[in-house]
Each structure stands twice: as C-alpha cells, then as structure tokens.
Design an enzyme around this catalytic site. Structure first.
Site, mmCIF file in Angstrom:
data_model
loop_
_atom_site.group_PDB
_atom_site.id
_atom_site.type_symbol
_atom_site.label_atom_id
_atom_site.label_comp_id
_atom_site.label_asym_id
_atom_site.label_seq_id
_atom_site.Cartn_x
_atom_site.Cartn_y
_atom_site.Cartn_z
ATOM 1 N N SER A 63 0.679 -1.256 0.107
ATOM 2 C CA SER A 63 0.033 0.194 0.056
ATOM 3 C C SER A 63 0.860 1.277 -0.124
ATOM 4 O O SER A 63 0.534 2.271 -0.030
ATOM 5 C CB SER A 63 -0.844 0.016 1.220
ATOM 6 O OG SER A 63 -2.127 -0.744 0.881
ATOM 7 N N LYS A 66 0.691 3.512 -2.766
ATOM 8 C CA LYS A 66 -0.613 4.295 -3.118
ATOM 9 C C LYS A 66 -0.483 5.870 -3.213
ATOM 10 O O LYS A 66 -0.609 6.454 -4.130
ATOM 11 C CB LYS A 66 -1.673 3.887 -2.237
ATOM 12 C CG LYS A 66 -2.183 2.630 -2.496
ATOM 13 C CD LYS A 66 -3.249 1.957 -1.136
ATOM 14 C CE LYS A 66 -3.785 0.615 -1.438
ATOM 15 N NZ LYS A 66 -4.212 0.029 -0.449
ATOM 16 N N TYR A 188 -2.637 -2.796 -10.674
ATOM 17 C CA TYR A 188 -2.697 -2.379 -9.018
ATOM 18 C C TYR A 188 -1.971 -3.493 -8.435
ATOM 19 O O TYR A 188 -1.027 -3.267 -7.482
ATOM 20 C CB TYR A 188 -3.982 -2.218 -8.634
ATOM 21 C CG TYR A 188 -4.147 -2.248 -7.134
ATOM 22 C CD1 TYR A 188 -3.775 -1.283 -6.401
ATOM 23 C CD2 TYR A 188 -4.610 -3.354 -6.371
ATOM 24 C CE1 TYR A 188 -3.978 -1.216 -5.000
ATOM 25 C CE2 TYR A 188 -4.590 -3.534 -4.828
ATOM 26 C CZ TYR A 188 -4.080 -2.378 -4.252
ATOM 27 O OH TYR A 188 -4.453 -2.355 -2.922
ATOM 28 N N TYR A 240 -4.995 4.224 7.528
ATOM 29 C CA TYR A 240 -6.084 3.380 7.512
ATOM 30 C C TYR A 240 -6.984 4.000 8.767
ATOM 31 O O TYR A 240 -7.021 5.065 8.873
ATOM 32 C CB TYR A 240 -6.124 1.798 7.768
ATOM 33 C CG TYR A 240 -4.963 1.168 6.647
ATOM 34 C CD1 TYR A 240 -5.115 1.208 5.529
ATOM 35 C CD2 TYR A 240 -3.829 0.650 7.304
ATOM 36 C CE1 TYR A 240 -4.376 0.838 4.555
ATOM 37 C CE2 TYR A 240 -2.975 0.206 6.344
ATOM 38 C CZ TYR A 240 -3.135 0.296 5.304
ATOM 39 O OH TYR A 240 -2.335 -0.265 4.200
ATOM 40 N N VAL A 258 0.854 -3.714 3.910
ATOM 41 C CA VAL A 258 0.740 -5.022 4.648
ATOM 42 C C VAL A 258 1.994 -6.116 4.899
ATOM 43 O O VAL A 258 1.915 -6.947 5.278
ATOM 44 C CB VAL A 258 -0.562 -5.995 4.213
ATOM 45 C CG1 VAL A 258 -1.738 -5.359 4.603
ATOM 46 C CG2 VAL A 258 -0.167 -6.154 2.614
HETATM 47 N N1 GLN Z 1 -1.819 -5.299 -2.159
HETATM 48 C C1 GLN Z 1 -2.556 -5.397 -0.931
HETATM 49 C C2 GLN Z 1 -4.047 -5.520 -1.005
HETATM 50 O O1 GLN Z 1 -4.479 -4.848 -1.880
HETATM 51 C C3 GLN Z 1 -2.290 -3.982 -0.227
HETATM 52 C C4 GLN Z 1 -2.896 -3.626 0.875
HETATM 53 C C5 GLN Z 1 -2.156 -3.020 1.887
HETATM 54 O O2 GLN Z 1 -1.019 -2.778 1.884
HETATM 55 N N2 GLN Z 1 -2.755 -2.471 2.955
HETATM 56 O O3 GLN Z 1 -4.644 -5.989 -0.384
#
Ligand code: GLN
Length: 391
Positions: A63, A66, A188, A240, A258
């Site tokens: 993430s 992003k 993505y 988050y 994550v």
């Molecule tokens: N690739 C992970 C997902 O889409 C990224 C989520 C994350 O890092 N929080 O679930």
C-alpha cells in the site's frame, strides 16, 4: 558508529523484543515473511541516508505505492480531474472496505484499496497498454533506482485478490474506472508487488518531504504542489482507521503497507521508513508504529509542535561607516517579516544620517508572497536610504 546511526540503533533495539501482531495472512506469499525482520532508514535534506538493521532486505511495497501512484495521477491529470474519480476524506474504515460514496460510487479515500484502484485506473488511461511501465518508471524515479516487480508475490496476489477484483468491478459499474477493469486490477497488483528496501522507502518519502525534489539527485520528481497535496492526504488518510490517533501521537504524514513497511514524511526535514512484518489489527506494522512514535519525539518531528524558525528568519547585520547591511537567509514568512521590520525600524532610527541600509536577500531560500508584500510596503515608508539587493 556515528551519532545518528547510534541513535537509530538504540531506537531499533528498544522495540526489537516486541513480538505482538502477525504477518499479513490473506496473501500467502506475505504470510510466510520472516517476522523477525527489522530495519529503519532516514534521509536528510542533503541526501545522506542512514539505515540500521536489515536494511538490505527487499520486501514488496504494497500500500505504500498508493501515495506515489496518486502523485503520478495528480501530475498527469491535475487535482480537479483526479478528484472527480476519488475523494480525499479519511474513510475511517479498514484498508479493504467497500468504501464508496453513495450515489456516485466515488471512493472516499485514495489511500485505501478502493480509492487506490481507482487512482491506478487514472494513470495513462489514454494509453493503458503502457500503464505498468508508467507506474514502474514513476516509482523508480522516486526511489532513484530502477525498481522491479516480485513476480511471485504478484502471482500470489493476483490468484487470491477476489475482493480487490470485486471492488474494481463495483467502481467500473459506477463509471469511476473506465475501460478494461481487469487490466487496472492487474496493474494495481503489480504496483503493490514492486520490491524495495527500507532505504528506498526512506528516499521515496524524502522526495515528498523535500517538495518533490529528490534528496540525492536533485531531480524534481513531481511538482511541488503535487507533493504538498499528497503529503496532506497522507496526514489524514495514510494509516487506515488509525489515521487520527497516529496524527495525534506521531504527527507525521505517513503510509503503511501489509508487508510491514511504513514510510513517513517530516516536511523539509526527513524522509523516514521502517520495516517489520508483524501487523496490528489495523494492518499497520506494530514495531514500525512504535519506532515512529519514539523517533518523532526524539527528533522533534511532530508537524504540529512548535517550529520557531518560521517566525524567526535568519538575519545577520554588518556595519561599515557608511553602510549597514542586513542579510536575510532561510525562510521568510509573514510573521518573520514583521520581526525583520521592527528590527529595521530600530536600525533606521538609530543610524546616522549618512548611513545607508541595504537588505541583502540573496541567501533567502524561500519567501512567502505575503511576507514580500509586507516587507515592500513597509520599506517604502522607511525612506530612500533603505534598499534591497540580491532579490
Ligand atoms: N496489495 C494489498 C491489497 O490490495 C495492499 C494492501 C495494503 O498494503 N494494505 O490488499
């Protein structure tokens, strides 16, 4: 060991024994990550990167991609067009929530999955075949070296990413994503699977901390206005449903992923990153959060604590029998200009009639427009003996 490395090592050792949390379980390749890995890196304005722990270990960016892909979309399309497809409100929901605005289907938050997938769909939308390349090249510019996709993690995400696919199709049904929706989801997954080290992440955060300019190469990676937009969004949306508490405790715009990475931006001061794969219930790295909390305190990084330099511009006064020179440097804000003017009035009042006063602004790194207006307006009233040079 130099003092900075020493300080970072201490912070790292302080959290090492904390084994709370667990690795991301829903992506098989991440579930198996080494939970003991621990690293951190900091980059300063002159491009010096200091890192400790497992700083050469690569992991997938997840993430944390992003905000950087958002920066690419903002650069390509501008703020207004991006905002038509994705909002910038903290959704207060988990990263994988079906967080779409009623009626329009516009995702609220570009830093959780729904908003991020919509953002990915905006990049190179006119030539989608090149989207992956644009994203990889763009993020590589932030890192200052060519990044590559971890094909195993990508395959693992793609094989299990049904929820993200469902989110994307919902976005497609609302017209938020146009065209080949499956292609957007694969892009993505690929952006999330880019491999980085903690040093890369710190440098990437550094580009945002230094107004879009790369701290090592000096390249303007994205426009200053884009960097400011992205950092603002990270401040409210980056962690988050822990974003509010994070801003209070740590006070740094940040983004977690994550795989256990965390990148934080101390504007004009540092890019910071940590890596530790065990996650808390929000999906943020347990020890990463702990490290940043500590570091923010020790380095005085909290963006809302007092930063006096903004009201105290650098000023040096030199005198010869006929000339008084007032040299300004650093940043000149409106409140800083007030201070300078008070000082100038005193100097002019005390000066002998034959003395001229010169204000030298050659070393001024950054002056706010309001400060210049205030300075010019007042200078006129101080008379012809006062002049400005170096501007
Ligand atoms: N690739 C992970 C997902 O889409 C990224 C989520 C994350 O890092 N929080 O679930």
């Amino acid at each position: 060991m130099d003092p900075i490395t020493q300080l970072l090592s201490q912070v790292l050792e302080n959290v090492r024994s904390n084994d709370d949390g667990e690795t991301a379980q829903y992506i098989p390749e991440l579930a198996g990550a080494d939970p003991r890995a621990l690293a951190m890196a900091v980059v300063g304005p002159r491009g010096r990167v200091t890192s400790v722990g497992d700083d050469e270990r690569t992991f997938t960016i997840q993430s944390i991609s992003k905000p950087f892909v958002l920066a690419l979309a903002l650069t390509e399309l501008g703020r207004d067009r991006v905002l038509r497809h994705v909002g910038v409100e903290p959704s207060g929901e988990p990263f994988n929530a079906i967080s779409l605005e009623r009626g329009t289907g516009r995702p609220a938050n570009p830093l959780v999955n729904a908003g991020a997938i919509a953002t990915t769909g905006l990049v190179s939308a006119d030539a989608p075949a090149g989207r992956d390349e644009t994203i990889v090249a763009g993020l590589s510019r932030f890192a200052g070296r060519p990044l590559t996709v971890d094909e195993t993690v990508y395959a693992s995400e793609s094989a299990t990413g049904h929820r993200n696919r469902a989110l994307a199709h919902l976005l497609r049904s609302h017209g938020i994503i146009e065209g080949d929706v499956d292609g957007v989801v694969e892009s993505y997954f690929r952006q999330c699977s880019l491999q980085v080290t903690v040093r890369d992440l710190a440098v990437m955060a550094g580009v945002l901390a230094f107004s879009g300019q790369h701290p090592l190469t000096g390249e303007q990676v994205v426009p200053e206005a884009v960097a400011r937009d992205v950092v603002s969004i990270m401040a409210s949306c980056g962690m988050y449903d822990f974003s509010g508490e994070w801003l209070m405790r740590v006070g740094l715009p940040a983004k977690s992923g994550v795989s256990g990475g965390l990148a934080a931006v101390a504007p004009s001061q540092f890019g910071v990153a940590t890596f530790s794969p065990r996650l808390d219930r929000y999906g943020n790295s347990v020890r990463g959060v702990q490290i940043l909390e500590r570091l923010s305190d020790e380095f005085g990084m909290h963006v809302f604590e007092r930063h006096e330099s903004i009201t105290r511009p650098g000023v040096g006064v030199t005198r010869t029998p006929e000339l008084i020179t007032v040299r300004l440097d650093g940043e000149l804000s409106f409140s800083g200009a007030e201070r300078i003017l008070t000082m100038l009035r005193e100097i002019v009042a005390d000066a002998a009639t034959q003395e001229a006063v010169v204000i030298d602004v050659a070393e001024l790194a950054h002056a706010h427009p309001s400060a210049l207006v205030a300075l010019r307006g007042e200078l006129a009233s101080l008379g012809a003996r006062v002049s400005v040079v170096g501007g």
